[in-house]
Scaffold this motif. Structure first.
Motif, PDB file in Angstrom:
ATOM      1  N   UNK A 166     -19.564  -9.989  46.871  1.00 23.94           N
ATOM      2  CA  UNK A 166     -20.387 -10.264  46.503  1.00 23.94           C
ATOM      3  C   UNK A 166     -20.686  -8.607  45.520  1.00 23.94           C
ATOM      4  N   UNK A 167     -21.808  -9.419  44.707  1.00 23.77           N
ATOM      5  CA  UNK A 167     -21.617  -8.487  43.954  1.00 23.77           C
ATOM      6  C   UNK A 167     -23.372  -8.045  43.152  1.00 23.77           C
ATOM      7  N   UNK A 168     -23.721  -6.482  43.318  1.00 21.65           N
ATOM      8  CA  UNK A 168     -25.529  -5.970  43.296  1.00 21.65           C
ATOM      9  C   UNK A 168     -25.141  -5.817  41.774  1.00 21.65           C
ATOM     10  N   UNK A 169     -26.006  -6.567  40.898  1.00 27.22           N
ATOM     11  CA  UNK A 169     -26.149  -5.474  39.663  1.00 27.22           C
ATOM     12  C   UNK A 169     -28.080  -4.732  39.617  1.00 27.22           C
ATOM     13  N   UNK A 170     -28.007  -3.940  40.419  1.00 30.58           N
ATOM     14  CA  UNK A 170     -29.515  -2.809  39.530  1.00 30.58           C
ATOM     15  C   UNK A 170     -29.379  -1.466  39.726  1.00 30.58           C
ATOM     16  N   UNK A 171     -30.041  -0.555  40.456  1.00 30.52           N
ATOM     17  CA  UNK A 171     -29.454   0.496  40.560  1.00 30.52           C
ATOM     18  C   UNK A 171     -28.351   1.517  40.577  1.00 30.52           C
ATOM     19  N   UNK A 172     -27.971   2.105  41.824  1.00 33.10           N
ATOM     20  CA  UNK A 172     -26.893   2.885  41.643  1.00 33.10           C
ATOM     21  C   UNK A 172     -26.153   2.621  42.982  1.00 33.10           C
ATOM     22  N   UNK A 173     -24.970   2.933  42.377  1.00 34.26           N
ATOM     23  CA  UNK A 173     -24.535   3.145  44.406  1.00 34.26           C
ATOM     24  C   UNK A 173     -25.083   4.573  45.149  1.00 34.26           C
ATOM     25  N   UNK A 174     -25.219   5.407  44.646  1.00 41.84           N
ATOM     26  CA  UNK A 174     -25.473   6.380  45.634  1.00 41.84           C
ATOM     27  C   UNK A 174     -26.642   6.702  46.563  1.00 41.84           C
ATOM     28  N   UNK A 175     -28.057   5.833  46.336  1.00 48.65           N
ATOM     29  CA  UNK A 175     -28.211   5.431  46.960  1.00 48.65           C
ATOM     30  C   UNK A 175     -28.139   4.273  47.543  1.00 48.65           C
ATOM     31  N   UNK A 176     -28.231   2.707  46.975  1.00 46.07           N
ATOM     32  CA  UNK A 176     -28.126   1.658  47.464  1.00 46.07           C
ATOM     33  C   UNK A 176     -27.429   1.489  48.227  1.00 46.07           C
ATOM     34  N   UNK A 177     -25.580   1.900  47.565  1.00 49.28           N
ATOM     35  CA  UNK A 177     -24.539   1.269  48.054  1.00 49.28           C
ATOM     36  C   UNK A 177     -24.280   0.952  49.938  1.00 49.28           C
ATOM     37  N   UNK A 178     -24.905   1.503  50.233  1.00 48.59           N
ATOM     38  CA  UNK A 178     -25.128   1.602  51.753  1.00 48.59           C
ATOM     39  C   UNK A 178     -25.895   0.668  52.796  1.00 48.59           C
ATOM     40  N   UNK A 179     -26.862   0.253  51.531  1.00 52.58           N
ATOM     41  CA  UNK A 179     -27.639  -0.603  51.979  1.00 52.58           C
ATOM     42  C   UNK A 179     -27.250  -2.145  52.105  1.00 52.58           C
ATOM     43  N   UNK A 180     -26.367  -2.002  50.969  1.00 47.80           N
ATOM     44  CA  UNK A 180     -26.188  -3.339  51.026  1.00 47.80           C
ATOM     45  C   UNK A 180     -24.782  -4.146  51.518  1.00 47.80           C
ATOM     46  N   UNK A 181     -23.993  -2.495  51.478  1.00 53.99           N
ATOM     47  CA  UNK A 181     -22.893  -3.097  52.771  1.00 53.99           C
ATOM     48  C   UNK A 181     -23.387  -3.138  53.618  1.00 53.99           C
ATOM     49  N   UNK A 182     -24.120  -3.105  54.962  1.00 56.05           N
ATOM     50  CA  UNK A 182     -24.456  -2.961  55.817  1.00 56.05           C
ATOM     51  C   UNK A 182     -25.050  -4.155  55.904  1.00 56.05           C
ATOM     52  N   UNK A 183     -25.721  -4.778  54.918  1.00 58.06           N
ATOM     53  CA  UNK A 183     -26.087  -5.943  54.766  1.00 58.06           C
ATOM     54  C   UNK A 183     -25.180  -7.164  54.169  1.00 58.06           C
ATOM     55  N   UNK A 184     -23.604  -6.983  53.829  1.00 52.96           N
ATOM     56  CA  UNK A 184     -22.955  -8.015  54.202  1.00 52.96           C
ATOM     57  C   UNK A 184     -21.699  -7.522  55.303  1.00 52.96           C
ATOM     58  N   UNK A 185     -21.890  -7.003  55.806  1.00 60.11           N
ATOM     59  CA  UNK A 185     -21.673  -6.732  57.552  1.00 60.11           C
ATOM     60  C   UNK A 185     -21.883  -7.355  58.526  1.00 60.11           C
ATOM     61  N   UNK A 186     -23.373  -7.688  58.317  1.00 53.51           N
ATOM     62  CA  UNK A 186     -24.270  -8.026  59.207  1.00 53.51           C
ATOM     63  C   UNK A 186     -24.099  -9.532  58.702  1.00 53.51           C
ATOM     64  N   UNK A 187     -23.766  -9.436  57.323  1.00 58.25           N
ATOM     65  CA  UNK A 187     -23.265 -12.217  57.058  1.00 58.25           C
ATOM     66  C   UNK A 187     -21.879 -12.127  57.430  1.00 58.25           C
TER      67      UNK A 187
END
Lengths: 155, 1490
Positions: free
Chosen positions: B991-1012
């Motif tokens: 999964x690739x997300x093009x948005x803001x900074x991994x500093x604040x948001x990478x944990x969130x998206x990692x968590x989401x794909x882990x849930x999937x």
């Protein structure tokens, strides 16, 4: 100059603290706000409230009570209004003056004279201010030096 | 949440306050197995630390170091963040508290809010930002600062209560009066018109003839005069062109409604129904639409052109108006009922009431409504020379003024009561009289007399009697008072009735008065589908009431047509202000009078032209500015945010909610407030713009502050060239009830001075005026010296008396005196007041409710041996609420409180916490990459500049991309669900997300794909916000191209990424504590009480450390008694094993699995201890001075030696006459440039003790700076009060001590220069006591090597981060506390010891420690074993295996920093997740576009 504490009266501070007005003298932490706020010190830097307090605290009884400086205070209470430690310097001056009289450093008539001077100064000021106010209402230029002479004459 | 038993204790904790202390306590507790409610009153956590620019003594950016903590606590599964929440009460007892919370209405649904900020951009209300200390603006809808957590918006309606917006409640249409008034005041007339029209379809009409109940209710009216709301509404419509108004398109519903009557009720009903998509057809009996608006109100009050235009707009919406159609005559009600889905009866009251007086039928007597109707319809109407109008309502006045305009010479109004009872509006009465109309009061007609034509009226005088049914006094005829009045015409205007006979056809029920009966809440009649409203229901009333009835009916009809229950309208009654509130408003706003509209002079009012002339823009603004709401409230309910919010998150109807939670313990971490120095007139704050407080200056310096970090003064924005800092403003000031020291101001002033000099674009001089410089913290003295000697900050020992303006330049003159008594005046361009701390009133209120003891200044009272406990069991405290303190001490106390609670609630640990549960991980090995790309608009943040649709199409073309989509907000909760669904549906494995900074948001998206079900490392991110839309705002095309490049790079890397498996390490649940002093024992006990096994190592043969030499403290507590109890507890504790006479020989392992070798019995036994964590508490020692004759003259002692003599009651000592103490012996010098922190307090402690024993002993304390920080200042005051003399000296002019023979005596003579007198003082001392430095213990460096932890230049252990990790080391699993860390008081050592235990607990409670997935790995075939990596690795995580001759990575220690990979000459070391291939692929992709 060297001050040998062994030759001083280290109990002096307690005497001042026991005199009405002198209660808070020991609270001073020497910030100097009394001196910075003093209108007398402003015209004569020999008058230094913080220094007077320090002399009392160290026990320089004779030097303080016989000094001219304790009579220079005009009792405006500016120091007292600002002192962060509530040392109440203006009241301390009163205490020191009464000790000075009691211990014979000045005659009681001296105190009366000081009172007269204070009243005279007040009157003088009052006259001068009235004069300025009047002349302003007449729209003429104010000549303070002349005014002083005039006011003195009238007194 | 399932509740399990915890011995009756609840495994949850309430943390009060979301500052750095609260955050640390919450994190420690959550990590230790407790559920945490973190309650913060403001919308974001962060506290004062978030407002700071930099932190001392490292000058780190405050927000940069704090931000990760904010995110960490907010995302913790066992912390519930309750921001914008107040605590109403805490009841219950230790282990079981009930907490009542009030969650303030945010008016924004945080589930939906994405934090995009568009609402705020459009909000018209500019307010002062609290975050920027009022120096910058914020909007009424806001988030406090850019990095706020949670990044959610709230609407500020806090002050609304002050105004109640009674106008809105009073308006039958519930118009948003404060909203449009505010917009008028700001000159936003177009927006104001839109807001008015949102609730009122006939604004130009209402702007003229509304009876304005809003004005009657207006709160300003209770202060002086009500706002001219109606006239302001008219002003807006005067300047708007309704003919150009946009016509919205509405989806037709297919339903139709017949509306009888084109008056205000029918028109509004039709308008509202049309907007709902229903077809409305209005049937009007008169030839023109408008009802009374058209035929009842004279042209001079309401120009008919306006009526035409407003009706025309309604017809543009699709409303059909059939005029000249009378129901019952041209078409029957029954027919309409068959043809239409619903009917609305808005027929009005057009039938004049009969006078029932003889002669009424004479020609010359006419009905008022008929008269006005005929005039308004343009019929020729003639009046006689003398006209009498009978009645006292507005109709009567309209008739009279119309008659006058038609040529009547003498018009008299006859009214049977007095002026006070007249129903007509005052302005109308005044206007009529001004136009020469006479009003006869208390008179009634008895008979109309005339021969064929009226010639006179017989009248009778009346008097007022008892009140009648209407509540007004009944007029009673006065017998014998009859008289005559000769007239040509009489107009009877007694009132009107509805003509309702035709409704009988449908059996609609009527009242006795003949009005139609409806349900008042819905407008429904007794017949289904038939609704009614307006004068036909109420009897003659006001236009706006009829409009409201039309609206009510339309709402009901819409519901009826949709087949849903009819909504019942609820009305809020306008609230009256209390006398107190009125006074408050008066004080705040003063009084003002209404700005009247200009009118046509009476002499020019011949025709039917409008009398009032309306406002000019300027007049309207002036009047609108009088609105209290515009000044006191935040939100004005203009609802712009509702329209702008794409996420539909705004809900203005939100209410506060209340909740109750149960917790086992509470931590008060409520922090402090800054003192407001306005009361100190001489210092100029509030009257001189260039005098600011230190916290304001902090914002001025901050890059995120109001001036983007460009140093400037407030009066003119010019960079200052000379700044003065004034210390102790609101501190050490008994006069203003703040006698305590605020502890941090000296150091923060130095910091601000240094940063200001660094930031300044011009050469800048900075002077700090201080009394005692209190840089007593670890490394603070070095900081002070650096500021003075290297940066060139000037320090002046003086308390400033006054700050005055010099002239109009904005420069300031500071008046002060130097130590020698000279009075100085110095010019500065800016003055900063270093303001002190005070406790917040809300916190004090809560503390009182809870019943915890406070000191006289509102700070929490604690005891020296229990520094984080309040007076109430189960309730703890940390941070500035217990005493002013800096960040590290706050953090220490926070962890300390957490440690204490962790021990107290140990039986309930893990009963309320939850673990994250994930689906099994899919095996994607060997699969062809199937990449999904999600591209974020971020509202307009990215979408406004980058062409997101274009970028999305581009992404679809990239190799291995099987799916690409764009989201308004990729981070929103619903998008997370969507991503999971898409992963499922398209069988994505990257999964690739093009948005803001991994500093604040990478944990969130990692968590989401882990849930999937995907490994979290199968994720890649492209930052197209910071790197594209933000930096290339003005070049959208280039921004889009760059975004595509970044996406191409991310996809190229994603094709190569592999799942990573972080190492999971088991934890040995025991601790090793090194040092058997108070700190070590306290740590050991805190851990043991939680059930962890503790090994306590002590080098000497006894426990107790340096505390064995301390007997009492300043508070008078018995230290030995405390120590004895502590030792006994430690020795008896079954979980603690004490090893005395024990030395550490060797150490192996890492966090969770240490092995320490110890040597006992002088080397005869070597043992191995396995443990999971290590706490170093090795203490410190007293410096052995070689100055001042110590060791050479028995009369010279150290403070600890003195204490021993005092305890022994050595008669020579306690009976002596003169005792001198010298401070800072062996420290704050070149050799030891640090402050030992405790010596000032120790000196005062011993001096007071001696005075207690011999009250007339002369004690002189010679000091450099008295550092009695916090509430220790009270003891300094007590010492002075007792007569102890303090004399200041400088390092350059130290006291001299010598022995001098005199007579047969050998005097111990101390000489020091007194700065105030300017003289040398000589004291012959009986004893000389030296306050000597505290120095580290000799084995510090050895121990540091063994545990791989650092030591600072002074030999004290160096913590991981001086601000936020004060007890941790960079090496995980090793902690420090007590004097080994830095000199500190016993109280502080105890707090820090508990903190170390708390930090250790977070490791000991875990079954396993999960390492980092991104770690280095070695390709053994390429590795030459050169060892470069081993030398460079800062964590000792990579080392050459001597047997194999190649490097090996210890994954447990590796932090993934990449240093070894970069250094490896053979490319053998690779970083997982950042392999050479992955990085090369990205680079090739970057260049592919070139």
């Amino acid at each position: 100059m060297t001050v040998a504490l062994s030759e001083l009266d280290t109990k002096f501070k307690y005497d001042v603290a026991n005199e009405p007005g002198g209660e808070n003298i020991k609270l001073c932490f020497a910030c100097g706000l009394c001196t910075a706020s003093c209108p007398v010190a402003d015209i004569d830097q020999k008058f230094n409230p913080r220094r007077i307090i320090r002399m009392v605290l160290l026990g320089m009884r004779k030097e303080v009570l016989s000094s001219d400086t304790i009579w220079f205070c005009i009792q405006c209470y500016n120091c007292q209004g600002h002192c962060p430690q509530n040392v109440d310097f203006a009241d301390i001056m009163k205490a020191l003056r009464s000790i000075a009289v009691r211990e014979g450093h000045v005659a009681p008539s001296f105190v009366e004279k000081i009172k007269e001077i204070d009243v005279f100064c007040q009157k003088l000021r009052h006259e001068m201010v009235s004069e300025i106010v009047d002349s302003r209402s007449r729209g003429t230029e104010v000549e303070p030096s002349g005014l002083a002479m005039e006011a003195l004459k009238r007194l | 949440m399932e509740k399990q038993s915890g011995n009756g204790k609840i495994g949850a904790v309430l943390v009060v306050g979301g500052g750095v202390g609260g955050i640390q306590a919450a994190l420690d507790l959550a990590e230790s197995g407790y559920y945490v409610y973190l309650v913060e009153k403001s919308p974001s956590i962060g506290g004062v630390m978030a407002q700071l620019d930099k932190t001392f003594p490292t000058n780190d950016c405050s927000m940069c170091i704090l931000s990760p903590k904010l995110v960490e606590v907010a995302s913790h599964q066992n912390v519930r963040l309750l921001t914008y929440t107040e605590i109403k009460s805490i009841n219950g007892e230790a282990g079981n508290f009930n907490v009542k919370l009030r969650k303030k209405a945010t008016y924004v649904d945080w589930e939906k809010c994405t934090g995009c900020g568009v609402c705020s951009e459009w909000c018209p209300v500019v307010m002062k930002s609290e975050f920027n200390t009022g120096l910058g603006p914020r909007r009424a809808i806001y988030t406090p600062f850019p990095q706020a957590v949670p990044k959610k918006y709230v609407i500020d309606k806090e002050e609304e209560r002050l105004c109640h917006a009674a106008c809105r409640d009073a308006c039958p249409l519930h118009m948003n009066v404060p909203g449009y008034i505010k917009l008028i005041a700001e000159g936003q007339d177009e927006e104001a018109y839109g807001l008015i029209r949102a609730t009122n379809p006939l604004p130009a009409i209402c702007g003229r003839i509304c009876y304005a109940p809003c004005q009657e209710a207006c709160n300003r009216g209770q202060i002086d005069e009500p706002l001219a709301i109606r006239d302001l509404k008219r002003f807006v419509t005067d300047y708007s062109d309704i003919e150009k108004l946009e016509v919205p398109t509405v989806e037709p519903s297919g339903k139709s409604v017949a509306i009888i009557g084109a008056g205000p009720a029918g028109l509004v009903a039709a308008h509202d129904l049309a907007l709902k998509g229903h077809k409305a057809v209005i049937f009007e009996a008169l030839p023109k639409p408008g009802g009374m608006l058209q035929v009842g109100i004279p042209e001079y009050r309401l120009p008919k052109e306006l009526v035409r235009k407003e009706i025309e707009y309604i017809t543009k919406l699709g409303v059909e108006i059939k005029t000249g159609v009378e129901i019952g005559k041209h078409i029957s009600l029954g027919e309409l009922r068959r043809e239409f889905n619903a009917i609305f009866l808005g027929i009005g009251a057009h039938q004049g009431m009969e006078l029932k007086v003889p002669g009424e039928d004479l020609p010359g007597v006419v009905q008022g409504v008929e008269f006005l109707r005929n005039v308004n319809l343009g019929k020729k109407v003639r009046v006689g020379r003398k006209v009498a109008v009978i009645g006292g309502g507005n109709t009567a006045l309209d008739c009279a003024r119309t008659a006058k305009r038609l040529g009547a010479e003498e018009v008299t109004i006859l009214y049977r009561r007095t002026r006070a009872e007249m129903p007509a509006s005052v302005e109308e009465i005044d206007a009529a009289e001004a136009e020469g109309i006479k009003i006869e009061f208390l008179v009634a007609p008895g008979r109309f007399v005339g021969n064929k034509r009226l010639s006179k009226i017989e009248l009778i005088r009346m008097k007022l009697g008892a009140p009648d049914a209407s509540g007004r006094p009944r007029p009673v005829p006065v017998a014998g008072s009859e008289f005559e009045l000769s007239v040509n015409s009489v107009i009877a205007a007694l009132g009107q009735a509805a003509k309702t006979d035709f409704v009988k056809e449908l059996c609609i029920s009527l009242s006795k008065r003949g009005t139609i009966e409806v349900n008042p809440g819905t407008g429904a009649t007794n017949i289904e589908g038939v609704f009614a409203g307006g004068d036909a229901v109420t009897g003659p009333a006001f236009v706006v009431d009829a409009m409201a009835a039309g609206r009510r009916a339309a709402r009901s009809i819409d519901a009826f047509l949709r087949g849903i229950p009819l909504p019942v309208e609820e009305r809020a009654e306008p609230q009256k202000l209390t006398a107190e509130e009125i006074q408050r408003l008066k004080n705040r706003f003063g009084e003002s009078s209404q700005h009247k509209m200009a009118e046509v002079p009476v002499e020019q009012r011949g025709g039917f032209g409008e009398v009032t002339l309306g406002y000019s823009t300027q007049e309207a603004c002036k009047e609108a500015e009088r609105c209290l709401a515009g000044q006191v409230t935040g939100c004005i309910q203009c609802l712009e945010c509702v329209d702008r919010c794409e996420a539909k998150a705004i809900d203005h109807s939100m209410k506060d909610t209340f909740e109750e939670v149960k917790v086992g313990a509470v931590v008060f971490a409520g922090g402090y407030e800054c003192y407001n120095p306005s009361e100190l007139y001489e210092l100029g704050y509030g009257r001189l713009p260039n005098v600011v407080t230190s916290i304001e200056f902090e914002r001025i310096l901050s890059a995120s502050g109001p001036f983007q970090g460009v140093l400037q003064r407030l009066s003119d924005g010019v960079p200052p060239q000379k700044i003065a800092f004034i210390q102790c403003v609101g501190s050490r000031d008994a006069k203003h009830n703040r006698p305590y020291c605020s502890s941090v101001c000296c150091t923060y002033a130095i910091k601000e001075a240094m940063i200001a000099k660094e930031h300044s674009t011009v050469p800048l001089d900075v002077t700090i005026f201080f009394m005692d410089l209190r840089t007593y913290g670890k490394d603070f003295d070095r900081y002070y010296e650096r500021a003075r000697d290297e940066i060139g900050v000037r320090f002046v020992r003086s308390k400033v008396y006054s700050v005055e303006a010099v002239d109009s330049t904005g420069d300031l003159v500071v008046k002060f005196t130097t130590e020698d008594g000279a009075i100085k005046r110095e010019k500065f361009s800016m003055v900063v007041l270093s303001v002190g701390f005070q406790s917040s009133p809300e916190l004090v209120k809560l503390a009182k409710q809870v019943g915890i003891q406070l000191n006289p200044y509102g700070f929490c009272q604690t005891k020296p041996f229990s520094p984080v406990e309040t007076s109430k069991p189960g309730i703890f405290v940390c941070g500035a609420f217990s005493a002013p303190k800096d960040i590290p001490e706050t953090v220490m106390q926070a962890s300390g409180a957490a440690g204490e609670i962790s021990a107290f609630l140990a039986s309930a640990r893990n009963t309320l916490t939850k673990e994250r549960v994930y689906p099994p991980e899919k095996d994607v090995a060997g699969e062809e990459p199937r990449i999904g790309v999600f591209i974020c608009h971020c509202g307009i943040n990215i979408g406004g500049y980058v062409n997101v649709p274009d970028a999305t199409e581009f992404a679809k073309t990239l190799p291995n991309v099987v799916y690409a989509e764009r989201n308004l907000f990729t981070c929103s909760q619903d998008t997370q669900e969507r991503i999971k669904k898409v992963i499922e549906e398209y069988k994505l494995n990257r999964v690739v997300v093009a948005s803001c900074t991994p500093r604040t948001h990478e944990p969130l998206f990692r968590e989401t794909i882990r849930k999937a079900g995907l490994n979290p490392y199968l994720f890649e991110m492209a930052n197209i916000r910071d790197q594209c839309s933000w930096v290339h705002m003005r070049e959208p095309d280039k921004a889009t191209e760059k975004a595509k490049d970044l996406i191409r790079m991310a996809v190229a890397k994603a094709r190569l990424i592999e799942p990573l498996k972080p190492l999971s390490l088991p934890v040995n649940r025991s601790a090793l504590v090194i040092g058997g002093g108070v700190a070590g024992m306290t740590s050991a006990l805190t851990l043991a009480e939680q059930g962890f096994e503790v090994h306590l190592i002590e080098r000497s043969n006894v426990l107790g450390g340096v505390a064995r030499r301390i007997h009492y403290n300043l508070d008078g507590e018995d230290v030995q008694q405390f120590l004895g109890q502590l030792i006994k507890k430690v020795q008896k504790h079954p979980k603690i094993r004490v090893y005395t006479d024990t030395w550490i020989v060797d150490v192996h392992g890492y966090v969770g699995n240490f092995t320490t070798e110890i040597m006992r019995y002088r080397g005869r036994v070597i043992e191995k201890i396995d443990h999971g964590v290590t706490i170093i508490a090795t203490g410190a020692e007293e410096y052995k001075p070689d100055e001042y004759l110590w060791g050479r003259d028995p009369r010279v002692l150290t403070q600890l030696e003195l204490e021993e003599e005092i305890v022994k009651k050595n008669p020579d000592m306690i009976n002596c006459d003169n005792l001198v103490m010298i401070q800072c012996v062996g420290c704050r010098n070149d050799e030891r440039p640090y402050c030992s922190r405790v010596c000032c307090n120790e000196a005062i402690k011993n001096a007071l003790k001696l005075r207690e024993m011999k009250p007339d002993m002369n004690i002189y304390i010679l000091y450099r700076d008295m550092r009695t920080y916090g509430f220790y200042e009270e003891y300094y005051e007590e010492a002075r009060r007792k007569g102890i003399i303090f004399l200041h000296f400088d390092l350059e002019d130290k006291p001299r001590v010598r022995q001098e023979r005199k007579g047969g005596q050998l005097l111990l003579r101390v000489q020091v220069k007194d700065k105030v007198l300017g003289d040398e003082i000589v004291i012959d001392a009986d004893f000389l006591v030296l306050s000597v430095a505290m120095v580290s213990s000799p084995d510090v460096r050895e121990l540091a090597m063994l545990y791989k932890v650092p030591v600072n230049e002074d030999g004290f252990f160096l913590e991981a981060h001086v601000k936020l990790r004060p007890v941790d080391f960079a090496t995980e699993g090793v902690f420090v506390c007590g004097l080994a860390h830095a000199p500190k008081s016993l109280e502080e050592s105890i707090a820090q010891a508990k903190a170390a235990a708390s930090r250790a607990t977070t490791i000991l409670v875990k079954d396993a420690i999960i390492g980092e997935g991104i770690v280095a790995s070695v390709n053994e075939e390429l590795c030459s074993g050169c060892g470069v990596c081993e030398v460079l690795c800062p964590y000792g995580a990579i080392a050459v295996d001597r047997e194999k001759g190649v490097s090996a990575v210890n994954e447990a220690l590796c932090k993934g920093c990449g240093t070894c990979c970069a250094a490896c000459p053979s490319g053998a070391v690779q970083q997982r997740g950042f392999t050479r291939q992955e990085i090369s692929a990205m680079l090739s992709a970057a260049l592919a576009g070139v």
